[in-house]
Design an enzyme around this catalytic site. Structure first.
Site, mmCIF file in Angstrom:
data_model
loop_
_atom_site.group_PDB
_atom_site.id
_atom_site.type_symbol
_atom_site.label_atom_id
_atom_site.label_comp_id
_atom_site.label_asym_id
_atom_site.label_seq_id
_atom_site.Cartn_x
_atom_site.Cartn_y
_atom_site.Cartn_z
ATOM 1 N N ASP A 1 0.829 -1.203 0.000
ATOM 2 C CA ASP A 1 0.000 0.000 0.000
ATOM 3 C C ASP A 1 0.867 1.257 0.000
ATOM 4 O O ASP A 1 0.532 2.258 -0.655
ATOM 5 C CB ASP A 1 -0.918 -0.012 1.223
ATOM 6 C CG ASP A 1 -2.311 0.498 0.900
ATOM 7 O OD1 ASP A 1 -2.710 0.392 -0.270
ATOM 8 O OD2 ASP A 1 -2.998 0.990 1.817
ATOM 9 N N ASP B 1 -9.279 -2.092 2.239
ATOM 10 C CA ASP B 1 -8.974 -1.545 3.562
ATOM 11 C C ASP B 1 -9.965 -2.025 4.615
ATOM 12 O O ASP B 1 -9.749 -1.813 5.815
ATOM 13 C CB ASP B 1 -8.993 -0.011 3.513
ATOM 14 C CG ASP B 1 -7.949 0.546 2.557
ATOM 15 O OD1 ASP B 1 -6.894 -0.102 2.420
ATOM 16 O OD2 ASP B 1 -8.192 1.596 1.932
#
Length: 596
Positions: A284, A334
């Protein structure tokens, strides 16, 4: 002085961003909702608990309080587990996929990509939305039409067949209709029969029988709720792909995808899950800070792979121009990726709860290994506590909440402590708040996993350290090894798993989808779920010319074998066992369903 200036800057920044607080709260609650609901929906009997005690069905008119619940079947969640190798490969595959999408969008535009992905996600959207709506509707119905309720300190059970409330506990003559139950108001008597009819229609189950050739012979049970939920899922997917994609419809599909993902995926163990999140932590950061890949793909892909939150309208400087509406985004990754670890923590809490209830017992057994005359020897055995479902019955729990615990059925009192799950929820919330604060200060998109991964992992392993259960967490695993089965007739060889023909493989895959959706829980008579042995048994009962059928099996006619396709819908009839004197009924009143 420096501290005072820093405080003044923080206060000024808070005043400037205060109008965004409702949107931030909306985002946090929207992230926690599917995690909480999906994690609880993934619960089933842990390995530390014994199978529930099954009771025989009572005859019609039985006064046993559980007479209608005896056919509750155990629902076992079958999750797709990960291995350490999967945890290492997944971030690499995610990076390659993201780079490929970025290349296609920049070279060919996002229109074609959205069109292809739109129909791909439409199929998943139908399934996910229908599952979410079906479960939510079932919970809502349990509040409107509960099976148990309390009144004047007594426990009553609603009998749909007699259309009356019967005393279960709290009266001298239990099982009798009690006049103490509040009478029906005069204005409601006109609709009294209609209410019972609606209740029966909602709980009525039907059986769909599909037959294709000699290999496919399936029976699936469903209710009106399942049918309407499926129709709703089809409608939402069609509207999103053919008409428009408002933000709330995108979020509904996103919620549904997350909710179903928690019931299908598992990191298997905390070590594998920690390895997966650590890899995604690095992925990420690379995708957001060092490349434009993540932001570009998220802004151009108009698919249910993110949650969208409307920001307050901003005034445009141009005269007579309408206010400009912008949106904040939160990727489903997420939510799902930390969420599967949090769902594992909840199942670990349940595992520890039943582990603490285990008892060691010494039993006497005869050892005949050293001769014909056996000698008694002592052996230690672990006795597991029977599993009691901890989810479901939401409406019944609500309507009996004022009764003492001793007056309620055991299934309505089932609960367990959740220290690891609540710790992970706190860690996730802190990580999300940190993400929003940093994003607000620097006015730049943030990799949410940069803050969520430490929040979840530190909270989980920190809780284990404080409780002295690090080794228990390290050794916990949901991996299930396939049992060896004999294949190949008289060869005597054993191989892992089941060898099925291609048609039966597809049937079994469909069975797993139906079981996940809650449609294969009520005594389905389809044989595919029992593996290759059931297939061979079914074929043997059909037989060939001159074959002798097995005892108790009827050979189907040749005309029936020649059926190319058959489709029938009928009322569900539970399969009676030997000695069962109860009358079969298609209503869920007579065979209470387990899942809500």
């Amino acid at each position: 002085m420096d501290a005072q200036k820093l405080l003044d800057v923080a206060i000024q920044h808070f005043n400037d961003e205060r109008h965004l607080i409702p949107m931030y709260l909306h985002l946090i609650v929207s992230a926690l909702f599917p995690i909480y609901a999906g994690a609880h929906a993934s619960l089933s009997r842990p390995s530390s608990a014994a199978k529930p005690v099954k009771k025989k069905r009572r005859s019609v008119g039985s006064q046993d309080e559980d007479a209608d619940d005896d056919d509750d079947e155990e629902v076992v969640q079958k999750l797709e587990g990960m291995s350490p190798r999967d945890a290492v490969i997944y971030p690499v595959v995610a990076g390659i996929t993201l780079a490929g999408l970025y290349y296609l969008i920049t070279k060919y535009g996002a229109k074609a990509i959205n069109l292809i992905f739109g129909w791909y996600f439409a199929v998943a959207g139908v399934f996910s939305v229908a599952k979410l709506v079906s479960d939510a509707a079932t919970v809502a119905i349990s509040f409107v039409f509960p099976t148990y309720f309390g009144w004047n300190g007594r426990l009553y059970r609603v009998d749909g067949t007699k259309k009356k409330a019967i005393v279960v506990r709290g009266a001298a003559d239990e099982g009798e209709v009690d006049s103490a139950v509040p009478s029906v108001p005069t204005w409601l008597k006109t609709f009294y029969g209609t209410i019972w009819a609606v209740r029966a229609a909602i709980k009525q189950r039907y059986t769909v029988h599909v037959r294709a050739g000699r290999d496919l012979d399936e029976k699936t049970n469903f209710t009106m709720v399942h049918a309407l939920a499926t129709l709703f899922g089809i409608t939402t997917s069609a509207y999103a792909n053919l008409v428009a994609k408002p933000w709330y419809l995108t979020n509904l599909q996103g919620f549904a995808v997350c909710y179903t993902a928690f019931q299908m995926l598992s990191p298997t163990s905390f070590t594998t899950g920690s390895l997966l999140l650590s890899g995604l932590f690095c992925y990420d950061i690379w995708a957001v800070f060092f490349t434009p890949l993540m932001v570009t793909v998220a802004k151009n892909l108009d698919q249910p792979i993110k949650l969208v939150f409307p920001r307050p309208e901003e005034v445009v400087q141009a005269p007579f121009a309408p206010p400009k509406r912008q949106y904040s985004m939160l990727g489903l990754g997420d939510i799902v990726l930390p969420g599967i670890m949090m769902a594992l923590a909840l199942r670990f809490d349940l595992y520890l709860f039943y582990l603490a209830k285990q008892q060691r017992k010494t039993v006497q057994k005869v050892d005949t290994a050293n001769g014909k005359e056996g000698k008694e020897a002592e052996a230690e055995m672990i006795e597991k506590a029977p599993y009691i479902p901890v989810t479901g019955y939401s409406g019944d729990r609500f309507w009996t909440a004022r009764l003492p615990t001793s007056s309620r059925p055991e299934k309505l009192n089932a609960s367990f402590p959740k220290p690891y799950f609540y710790a992970s929820m706190i860690g996730y919330t802190v990580g999300m708040l940190t993400t929003l604060v940093v994003m607000s200060v620097y006015q730049h998109a943030q990799p949410a996993l940069l803050y969520l991964v430490p929040g979840v992992l530190v909270s989980l392993w920190g809780t284990a350290l404080v409780r002295g259960e690090v080794m228990a967490m390290w050794g916990f695993s949901e991996a299930v090894d396939a049992e060896p089965v004999e294949v190949g007739g008289d060869t005597g060889k054993k191989e892992e798993g089941l060898k099925l023909d291609s048609a039966q493989t597809w049937v079994n895959m469909w069975d797993e989808v139906l079981r996940f959706w809650g449609l294969k829980e009520w005594g389905t008579e389809g044989k595919s779920g029992k593996g290759a042995a059931a297939v061979e048994e079914k074929r043997a009962t059909r037989g060939k010319a001159g074959d002798v059928p097995a005892k108790g099996k009827a050979v189907e006619s040749a005309q029936d074998d020649d059926v190319v396709f058959g489709f029938t819908i009928s009322r569900y009839r539970p399969k009676q066992e030997a000695g069962d004197l109860s009358e079969p009924s298609g209503s869920a009143e007579d065979v209470a369903g387990k899942r809500e």
